[in-house]
Design an enzyme around this catalytic site. Sequence first.
Site: not given
Lengths: 776, 301
Positions: A736-737, A732, A531
Site C-alpha cells: 500500500g505505501e 502475499a 492483506t
Amino acid sequence: MSEQTTNPVGKSVPRVDAYDKVTGAAAFTDDLQFGPGLLFGRAVRSPYPHALIKRLDVGPALELRGVKAVVTGADTPGFIGLYLKDRHIFCTDRVRYVGDPVAGVVAASEEIAEEAARRVVVEYEELPAVLDPLQAIQPDAPLLHPDLGSYDVVPFIFPQPGTNISNVFRVRKGDVEGAWAQCDAVVADTYRVPHIQHVPIEPHVAIARWDLSGEVTLWSSTQSPFAQRDLIAHTLGISQGDMRVIGNYIGGGFGSKAGVSMEALAVAMARQVPGRPVKVRMTREEEFYCCFVRQGLVARVKIGGTKEGRILALQVEYYWDAGAYTEYGVNITRAAGYSSTGPYNIPNVKTDSYCLYTNHPVGGPMRGFGMPEIHWSIEQSVDQLAEALAIDPVAFRQRNCVQGGDVIVTGMTMHPHGLSECIERVAQRIDWGKKEVPSAPHKRRGKGVAACWKAPAMPPNPGSEAWVRFNEDATVSVGVGGQELGQGAFTVAAQVAAEALGIPYEWVRIANPVDTKYSPYEWQTVASRITWSMGNAVKAAAEDARRQILEIVARYWDQDPGDLDIRGGEVVSSKSEQSLSLRNLVVYGLPLPDDQGWIGGPIIGRGKFMPTYVTGLDPETGQGARAVVHYTTGAQAAEVEVDLETGRVELLCIAAAYDVGKAINPEQVHAQLEGGVVQGASSALLEALTFQDGRPVNASFVDYRIMTAVDAPQRILTDFVEVPQDDGPWGARGVGEHPMIATAPAIANAIYDALGIRFNDLPLTAEKIYLALQGA
Amino acid sequence: MLARPGLVSFDYVRARTPGEVVQLLAEHGADARLMMGGTDLLVRIRDGAVRPRLVVDLKHLPGMRDILYQQQAGLTVGAAVTMNQLARHPAVVAHYPLLAQAANSVASYPLRNRATIGGNLCNASPCADTAPPSYVLAGRIVVHGSAGEQEVAIADFFRGPGQTVLQPGQFVTAIRFPPSPAAASGRYLKLGRNKAGDLAIVSVAVLGFPDASAPSGYRFRIALGAVAPVVLRVPAAEEWLAHHPPGAETFARAADLAAAAASPIDDVRASADYRRAMVRTLTRRGLNAVADTIAAPTGSA
C-alpha cells in the site's frame, strides 16, 4: 449471483464496494443521520506556536443562545498517545503549535458553536518557539516538554528527558571510521524534506455520544477503530467494554486517520451533554494542520564505496521535525533507523535517528511512515556515489541491493525477495541507457532510477482477528476489523475467504461497517499490513469453518474428512464421488438416518493472526535477531523533460515494479502502484506545507497545490513480481505505501541526468529548478 | 486565521431591475455586497474577510448573461456571463479567441460554470485571468449607477489590488470590446504552479496585427498579469515592436522590456525574481506564437 468466480485468489475480480461507491449508496461518516438531537462541536485553537495559557474564560461563550457546554483542559487532565503519551486532549497549561486545541464548544448548530468558540477568552504568554529540528536539538533550545521523563512510553522508544529528543534510534554495525580509508570514493550531503499533508478527499469527522447508561459510541472516519477505542477509553477512564467505535467507509486516509487525532475532542465534548450526539468535523483549512502532517526531515548522509562497486560504509543522521507531540511519530524515527541503509547490503553502518519536538503541527503517520523521507536522501546519495565511482546507477544498485539470506542493517537475516528483478524490469521498461531527444530545443530529457524497501512499522505483536459465518443459502458473512479506505481491503478479504472455503467469490459479504462492538479485532489499518495480517486471520477463520463443515458431512456420509473437499460451494468426496450442496446444511445441520436426530448446526469459523517472532533491538547498536516481520521491496524509474525557460518538469513516464509476494487481486495492485506514483510525484514536484514564524501560510487548496490528472505522469507503467512471503496468505505481503517511496528520488535522479544539477530539498518546484539553472 | 465551517447568516436579494440595485445600495451602503457567481464573495464571507448583512445577486438582471456580437459594433458581454459561456461562445471563439483562452484557464470546469467575467474584473485581483486580454482588446466597462450608464476604459478601471473606480452605488453590467483589428491574432499565456486550477503567478496577453502605419508593419499590444498592483501594459515593448521587424531578436528584446517593466512581489506563490523571469519567457513565447499566426512573417519561429 450469475457470476461464479471460483478460486478467486490471483484474479482481478471487481471490488465488493464498487457498486455502492459508483452509485453513491456507500455511507461515509458525515452521511449518517442523527436526528434533531444532534449537537455540533468546534474547537478553540491556539493562534501561537508556543505559549503558556494564563487565563481562560469560557463565560462569554456560555452566554450565547444555543450553546450547551464548553469543555477545557481542566476536564481532560490525562494524557493520550499511541507509543508515547505526551498529549492532552485539550491543552491544560501550555500550547505547542498553531491550532493546538484549548477548549471545545458544544452548541445547537455548527455556526453557533463557531461563534461561541470565538467568544472564549484565552490569555496567552508567548514563549520562544522551536521551528527547526536542528534548533530543537541544541542544548540551549527552549524545552517543549519539561515533563518528558514522566510520560508513559512503550519499551522500544527512548525519550531523553531534559531535551527535545523524544526518541533516538542508533545503529552501530561494523567499523564505519575504519571503512572510510578503504573507500575509493566517499560522498556526503544534506537533504531536507518539508512537512506535507495527506489531503484526503474526506476531511476528518467524528460524532460521539455518551449514553446515560455509560456506554460511549464514537462514529469516526478512521483507519483505527480498535486503537481509538483503546486509547480514548484509557485516557477518559472508560472500560473498553463500554466504548464502541464505528467506522464507515473512508474517503482516503493515507495515515492521517490512524491512531487518534481530533476524535478525542468529540468524545470529551459529548461527555458534557449525556445522551446527545456531538459532531465535530474539520474544515479543509483545519485538516491541513490540526490533525496530522508528515514529519519534516533533515538528513545528513555520508556514504563510501570501492571502485569494484561495493558500498562499504554509511553514516547517517536523521533529525526529524516531529512537531508538537510525537506520540505516534516516535516510531517513524525508529523505523527510519532500522531501515537506514535502504535496500542495500552495507557492512559498516552508523545511524543516529532523532525524533525532535518542534512548535510545528503534530507529525504523524503518512503513507510510507518515514521511508519516502529517508529514501529521498538514500537514493540520491547512492546515485552520487555511483557517479563518483563511474558506475551506472542501475548496475550499482544491482551489485549492492540486499539479497535473500543477507544479514541486514539490524542483524536480521533477509527473507527471499525479488528486488533485483524489480530493478531490472523498471530499467527495461524505461529503455534505460538510451538517450532520448527532447521535444524542443529549450528542453532537456533525463532518466533516473530509485529502489526502496519498507517493513510494516508497528509494535512487535499487532493482532488480527476474523470470523466467517454462513447464511442459509451458503452465502457467507465475513467479519473483519480492518478498514476499507479505498485500498481494496474488503475485496481482498472476500477473495481470501472464498478461496479458503471453496465457494465462489460472489457468495461472500463483508460485515461492514467495522464496529468494535461486533467486529473482530484489528490493531489498525496501517503499515501495509492488512492483506498480510488480516488476510491470514480471514484465511484461518475460513479454514476453521471449512473444517467444521467437512467433519459434519464426513460423519453424515460415514467417511474420513480427509477424503472430502469443498469445491464451487459443494462438498465433494474424492472417495465416493458424492456431492452435497452447502445450502441449508451450514445453518440447519444434517439429519441422521432413520430420523435419529441431527448433527451440525450454524457454522461460524474464527481465525486470528499475530506475529510472534519479532525481537527487541539493542538500544546502543540497533542489533537484534529480527527487527521486523518482513520487507516489501521495489523500484521505480522516471523519465522527465525539463523546460529550461520555465523550470517546469514534465513527467513523461514512471515505471514501478514491486515484489508483492502474491498479487491476491492483480488489478488492485496495479491501481495501488498508480495511485502511489501520483501521490509520490505530487510530493516531489509540488507539495510543502509552509510556515512563517510557526504559522502555516498555505493551509488551503488555493496555495497548497496537489497534482491533478493533467499534471500526472503521461505514462505510468506498473508491474509486480511474486517471490512468496513464508507467512503471508498464498505468499502475499503488503504494497500500500511502497509505491510512493521511490518516486521522488527517481524523479530527482532523472532531473540530475537531464540538467546536471542535484536538488537536495523537496519539493522540486519549477521556480526552484529555474533559479538553479540561472545560478548554474 | 481559520476559515469558518459555514457561512454566517446574511440576507439575500435577487435583484430584478438595475433601479432596485441602486436603491438597495443606497439603503444599505457598506453593509451590502454585490454578487454574481459568488465564487469569490462567498469564500471571502466564509473566511471572515467581509461580513455583509445583505448580498444582492445581480446575475438575474436583464441582459446580464447575454453575449451580443455585431461585426460593426463588436462584442458586448454581460457582466454575469460565466467563464464556460465565454470560452465556448462561437463569436468569442471566432473573433476574440484570446478572451476565450483566458476564460478557459480560470480555476476548474465546475467553477467556470459559476465564475463570471464581471466578478473576475470587479474583484480587481492582479491575477484575474480576464483582465490582461481585456486590456489588449481595448475593453470598456459599462458602469451603472444612479446617474445612469457610463463607460470606463479598462485601463482606467483598476486602482490597485481589490480596488476599482466604482463608486458606492455603482455596479458593472457589461464589458464591451470593439471589433478586433483586421487579421489580428492573440495569445493568453498563464503560468501556475501546476497545470490546472491554479491562480496565475504570471500571465501575459499578446495581441498582434498588421498595421501599415507602423514602421515595422505590425502593431503588438502586451498586457501583464500578477506582476504589479494592476495589469500592466508595456508601452516600451510595444513601441520597440512597432519599429523593429518581427523576429526572434526583436521579440527577445521586447520580452526584456516587458520584464523590466514588471514590478512583481515575493509571496507564497512565487518570488519576484522568478515572476520577472517568467514575464520574459511568456512574453517572448506569446509574441512568437502570435507572429506565427498573423501574417506568417518570415524569421519568427
